[in-house]
Write a protein that holds these residues in place. Structure first.
Motif, PDB file in Angstrom:
ATOM      1  N   ALA A   1     -53.247 -17.096  73.541  1.00 23.36           N
ATOM      2  CA  ALA A   1     -52.811 -16.265  74.671  1.00 23.36           C
ATOM      3  C   ALA A   1     -53.877 -15.268  75.123  1.00 23.36           C
ATOM      4  O   ALA A   1     -54.150 -15.148  76.330  1.00 23.36           O
ATOM      5  N   GLU A   2     -54.491 -14.514  74.209  1.00 21.00           N
ATOM      6  CA  GLU A   2     -55.488 -13.517  74.598  1.00 21.00           C
ATOM      7  C   GLU A   2     -56.703 -14.184  75.253  1.00 21.00           C
ATOM      8  O   GLU A   2     -57.234 -13.705  76.250  1.00 21.00           O
ATOM      9  N   LEU A   3     -57.115 -15.285  74.695  1.00 20.68           N
ATOM     10  CA  LEU A   3     -58.233 -16.041  75.241  1.00 20.68           C
ATOM     11  C   LEU A   3     -57.895 -16.552  76.639  1.00 20.68           C
ATOM     12  O   LEU A   3     -58.682 -16.417  77.580  1.00 20.68           O
ATOM     13  N   ARG A   4     -56.712 -17.099  76.804  1.00 27.21           N
ATOM     14  CA  ARG A   4     -56.275 -17.610  78.113  1.00 27.21           C
ATOM     15  C   ARG A   4     -56.252 -16.489  79.158  1.00 27.21           C
ATOM     16  O   ARG A   4     -56.709 -16.669  80.276  1.00 27.21           O
ATOM     17  N   ARG A   5     -55.726 -15.330  78.780  1.00 24.85           N
ATOM     18  CA  ARG A   5     -55.683 -14.206  79.736  1.00 24.85           C
ATOM     19  C   ARG A   5     -57.087 -13.835  80.208  1.00 24.85           C
ATOM     20  O   ARG A   5     -57.313 -13.591  81.385  1.00 24.85           O
ATOM     21  N   GLY A   6     -58.042 -13.793  79.286  1.00 24.95           N
ATOM     22  CA  GLY A   6     -59.417 -13.477  79.665  1.00 24.95           C
ATOM     23  C   GLY A   6     -60.022 -14.531  80.571  1.00 24.95           C
ATOM     24  O   GLY A   6     -60.719 -14.219  81.534  1.00 24.95           O
TER      25      GLY A   6
ATOM     26  N   GLU B   1     -58.386 -16.554  82.571  1.00 23.92           N
ATOM     27  CA  GLU B   1     -57.717 -16.500  83.875  1.00 23.92           C
ATOM     28  C   GLU B   1     -58.361 -15.478  84.800  1.00 23.92           C
ATOM     29  O   GLU B   1     -58.328 -15.642  86.019  1.00 23.92           O
ATOM     30  N   GLN B   2     -58.965 -14.439  84.233  1.00 22.16           N
ATOM     31  CA  GLN B   2     -59.643 -13.418  85.048  1.00 22.16           C
ATOM     32  C   GLN B   2     -60.832 -13.992  85.814  1.00 22.16           C
ATOM     33  O   GLN B   2     -61.252 -13.443  86.820  1.00 22.16           O
ATOM     34  N   LEU B   3     -61.375 -15.087  85.329  1.00 25.13           N
ATOM     35  CA  LEU B   3     -62.560 -15.704  85.951  1.00 25.13           C
ATOM     36  C   LEU B   3     -62.227 -16.970  86.724  1.00 25.13           C
ATOM     37  O   LEU B   3     -63.134 -17.639  87.217  1.00 25.13           O
ATOM     38  N   LEU B   4     -60.958 -17.298  86.788  1.00 24.45           N
ATOM     39  CA  LEU B   4     -60.566 -18.545  87.466  1.00 24.45           C
ATOM     40  C   LEU B   4     -60.935 -18.467  88.928  1.00 24.45           C
ATOM     41  O   LEU B   4     -60.568 -17.529  89.637  1.00 24.45           O
ATOM     42  N   ASP B   5     -61.685 -19.470  89.364  1.00 28.18           N
ATOM     43  CA  ASP B   5     -62.130 -19.537  90.744  1.00 28.18           C
ATOM     44  C   ASP B   5     -60.924 -19.715  91.653  1.00 28.18           C
ATOM     45  O   ASP B   5     -60.029 -20.515  91.377  1.00 28.18           O
ATOM     46  N   ALA B   6     -60.873 -18.957  92.742  1.00 25.57           N
ATOM     47  CA  ALA B   6     -59.723 -18.988  93.649  1.00 25.57           C
ATOM     48  C   ALA B   6     -59.460 -20.375  94.213  1.00 25.57           C
ATOM     49  O   ALA B   6     -58.322 -20.707  94.555  1.00 25.57           O
ATOM     50  N   ASP B   7     -60.485 -21.213  94.328  1.00 27.13           N
ATOM     51  CA  ASP B   7     -60.324 -22.558  94.889  1.00 27.13           C
ATOM     52  C   ASP B   7     -60.008 -23.600  93.823  1.00 27.13           C
ATOM     53  O   ASP B   7     -59.918 -24.765  94.119  1.00 27.13           O
ATOM     54  N   SER B   8     -59.862 -23.160  92.548  1.00 21.45           N
ATOM     55  CA  SER B   8     -59.639 -24.105  91.456  1.00 21.45           C
ATOM     56  C   SER B   8     -58.185 -24.526  91.382  1.00 21.45           C
ATOM     57  O   SER B   8     -57.289 -23.833  91.835  1.00 21.45           O
ATOM     58  N   HIS B   9     -58.010 -25.662  90.768  1.00 21.27           N
ATOM     59  CA  HIS B   9     -56.677 -26.156  90.482  1.00 21.27           C
ATOM     60  C   HIS B   9     -56.591 -26.375  88.990  1.00 21.27           C
ATOM     61  O   HIS B   9     -57.089 -27.354  88.476  1.00 21.27           O
ATOM     62  N   GLY B  10     -56.032 -25.377  88.271  1.00 21.66           N
ATOM     63  CA  GLY B  10     -55.995 -25.421  86.816  1.00 21.66           C
ATOM     64  C   GLY B  10     -54.865 -26.175  86.362  1.00 21.66           C
ATOM     65  O   GLY B  10     -54.495 -26.766  85.534  1.00 21.66           O
TER      66      GLY B  10
ATOM     67  N   CYS C   1     -62.358 -11.811  75.659  1.00 18.59           N
ATOM     68  CA  CYS C   1     -61.251 -12.725  75.347  1.00 18.59           C
ATOM     69  C   CYS C   1     -60.819 -12.666  73.897  1.00 18.59           C
ATOM     70  O   CYS C   1     -59.936 -13.424  73.484  1.00 18.59           O
ATOM     71  N   GLY C   2     -61.451 -11.824  73.092  1.00 24.27           N
ATOM     72  CA  GLY C   2     -61.060 -11.687  71.697  1.00 24.27           C
ATOM     73  C   GLY C   2     -61.464 -12.834  70.795  1.00 24.27           C
ATOM     74  O   GLY C   2     -60.920 -12.970  69.694  1.00 24.27           O
ATOM     75  N   LEU C   3     -62.404 -13.674  71.219  1.00 26.52           N
ATOM     76  CA  LEU C   3     -62.819 -14.788  70.373  1.00 26.52           C
ATOM     77  C   LEU C   3     -63.599 -14.255  69.170  1.00 26.52           C
ATOM     78  O   LEU C   3     -64.581 -13.538  69.324  1.00 26.52           O
ATOM     79  N   ASP C   4     -63.125 -14.597  67.982  1.00 27.14           N
ATOM     80  CA  ASP C   4     -63.787 -14.206  66.736  1.00 27.14           C
ATOM     81  C   ASP C   4     -64.538 -15.424  66.222  1.00 27.14           C
ATOM     82  O   ASP C   4     -63.949 -16.308  65.597  1.00 27.14           O
TER      83      ASP C   4
END
Length: 149
Positions: A133-138, A140-149, A52-55
């Motif tokens: 944005a970069e952190l959010r994109r990373g 989102e790759q792990l967002l559980d399919a049953d989640s409601h974000g 996710c690019g977290l520094d």
């Protein structure tokens, strides 16, 4: 998500190896409960740094844990080889709730599972801010399919 589902390997999206150490064991001969929180933290932060690019040293945005919990199901001990597992349960504007688990290498049911919530803040002001944005994109790759974000 039910507790039974939270224990299953299939409900996690990313895994990382964790090596136990002799000092992880307590006087009862198994890993002390505080280690599970350290393993959760290591799992989530490794993903954030690598994907996710977290520094963590120089980035302007950092994450603070505001809630955590762990359910212990089966003892682990040195020299067990473990895996930390991660998914995103909920993704908000400035916060994320992770689902985490600790598995013995190759086992289908978690020895422990839980969750914690990061709120992302400006390093200087410590005020919440929208997840970059970069952190959010990373995440989102792990967002559980049953989640409601």
């Amino acid at each position: 998500m039910s507790e039974d589902a939270a224990r299953q390997r299939s409900h996690y999206r990313w895994f990382t190896p964790i090596t136990t150490r002799w000092l992880d064991n307590d006087v009862y001969g198994h890993a002390n409960n505080v280690n599970y929180y350290a393993w959760f933290d290591t799992t989530a932060n490794r993903y954030l740094i690598e994907h996710c690019g977290l520094d963590i040293h120089r980035g302007q945005q950092i994450g603070y844990i505001v809630h955590s919990e762990c359910f212990y199901k089966k003892a682990v001990a040195f020299p067990d080889q473990l895996e930390g597992a991660l998914r995103v349960n909920r993704l908000g504007n400035s916060s994320v709730e992770y689902g985490l688990a600790i598995f013995r290498q190759g086992e289908e049911a978690a020895a422990a599972h839980g969750r914690f919530t990061h709120v992302f803040v400006d390093r200087d002001s410590e005020r919440p801010q929208a997840i970059e944005a970069e952190l959010r994109r990373g995440l989102e790759q792990l967002l559980d399919a049953d989640s409601h974000g």
